[in-house]
Design a protein around this motif. Structure first.
Motif, mmCIF file in Angstrom:
data_model
loop_
_atom_site.group_PDB
_atom_site.id
_atom_site.type_symbol
_atom_site.label_atom_id
_atom_site.label_comp_id
_atom_site.label_asym_id
_atom_site.label_seq_id
_atom_site.Cartn_x
_atom_site.Cartn_y
_atom_site.Cartn_z
ATOM 1 N N ALA A 168 42.732 43.541 33.367
ATOM 2 C CA ALA A 168 42.164 45.140 34.239
ATOM 3 C C ALA A 168 43.064 44.907 35.260
ATOM 4 O O ALA A 168 43.457 45.673 35.560
ATOM 5 C CB ALA A 168 41.102 44.255 34.602
ATOM 6 N N HIS A 169 44.077 43.769 35.959
ATOM 7 C CA HIS A 169 44.646 45.065 37.015
ATOM 8 C C HIS A 169 46.217 44.962 36.900
ATOM 9 O O HIS A 169 46.880 45.796 37.017
ATOM 10 C CB HIS A 169 44.950 43.503 38.010
ATOM 11 N N GLU A 177 42.850 48.931 36.265
ATOM 12 C CA GLU A 177 41.890 49.009 36.348
ATOM 13 C C GLU A 177 40.843 48.848 37.530
ATOM 14 O O GLU A 177 39.799 48.908 37.421
ATOM 15 C CB GLU A 177 41.069 48.384 34.804
ATOM 16 N N LEU A 178 41.764 47.695 37.817
ATOM 17 C CA LEU A 178 41.609 46.192 38.999
ATOM 18 C C LEU A 178 42.051 46.538 39.715
ATOM 19 O O LEU A 178 43.130 46.353 39.656
ATOM 20 C CB LEU A 178 40.949 44.508 38.210
#
Length: 294
Positions: A210-211, A215-216
């Motif tokens: 995600a990172h 997305e994060l």
């Protein structure tokens, strides 16, 4: 009531001590002199320094924590559960004249092998200040404890705090991240995911993905991961104990961790009473000191 005593919380890394007279704390001290940080000094030398000017030969001293482990001053045996609360003061381990270590607790059964040191003293205090059939004691190793008015029945340990540290500091999940920033929104998003998803292991790599994919936010990974782990822990353990939201639950911890666990519990419909860990510890020590005096 006992007129005066000394309470010591002696852990792996830190030592804290309180001097009580007539029920009032008249002085307190702390040092980075846990049992793994004695720096060549003997436990008695550290003890003499932290209690200097406080005690005479008649002053009771009660110690809890890793000081009673095989890495501490003297081994204080574990009391097997079910363990009566009254047995805490009846099975103290003497170290010096009027100086004792409070025993830890253990569980040994077919599906559960567990130990605790230090939390048993908080538990005794929590029983008098905020009684409940289930106590949650967050920390590096979170304890979930079943008890009634007289007896500690059972407990389990979840290594949520340590796992968070390991994943963030020593795994691919946290590799190359910038300094982390507090983010309530990231924690809440992780919490929602953790509470509602049984499959934690596949989710851990997704935190990394995600990172990487944007997305994060890279500075909010710590709080998202914290929410994911705490949410999954609370969901798993409340299912394990088949808890009804109508049953009381007591959280014993500092404000930051209590708030995080309370949020997780509220997502599942639970309302927890919150008790400061130091307040519970002091109440537990006071109870044992009075029992010893009598």
């Amino acid at each position: 009531m006992i007129s005066g005593y000394i309470a010591i919380d002696w852990g792996s890394t830190n030592l804290r001590a309180w001097h009580y007279q007539h029920g009032v704390c008249v002085d307190s001290r702390q040092a980075a002199a846990g049992v793994t940080r004695l720096n060549g000094r003997s436990p008695q030398a550290v003890f003499d320094e932290i209690t200097a000017g406080w005690r005479n030969e008649n002053t009771p001293v009660l110690m809890a924590g890793m000081v009673g482990s095989n890495a501490g001053w003297k081994i204080a045996p574990y009391l097997p559960c079910p363990a009566p609360f009254a047995s805490f003061s009846q099975q103290l381990t003497p170290v010096l004249d009027n100086v004792w270590i409070i025993p830890g607790l253990s569980v040994r059964s077919d599906d559960n092998c567990n130990v605790m040191r230090g939390e048993e003293t908080q538990l005794l205090g929590a029983k008098s200040l905020s009684p409940a059939p289930l106590y949650i004691m967050p920390g590096t190793h979170c304890k979930w404890v079943q008890a009634d008015d007289r007896t500690v029945q059972d407990f389990r340990t979840v290594m949520t705090g340590e796992l968070h540290h390991i994943l963030l500091s020593h795994s691919l999940v946290g590799a190359g991240l910038p300094e982390q920033q507090a983010s309530q929104s990231a924690f809440s998003a992780g919490l929602e995911r953790g509470v509602n998803d049984n499959a934690l292991l596949p989710r851990l790599f997704e935190v990394r993905a995600a990172h990487v994919l944007g997305e994060l936010p890279r500075s909010e990974v710590s709080d998202f991961l914290s929410g994911l782990l705490i949410g999954n822990e609370v969901a798993t353990m409340t299912r394990h104990y088949a808890l009804s939201p109508q049953r009381p639950v007591t959280l014993v911890a500092g404000p930051s961790l209590s708030q995080r666990y309370a949020l997780a519990l509220s997502l599942l419909g639970f309302q927890a009473s919150v008790l400061e860990g130091d307040e519970a510890f002091q109440a537990g020590i006071r109870s044992i000191a009075n029992a010893v005096a009598n």
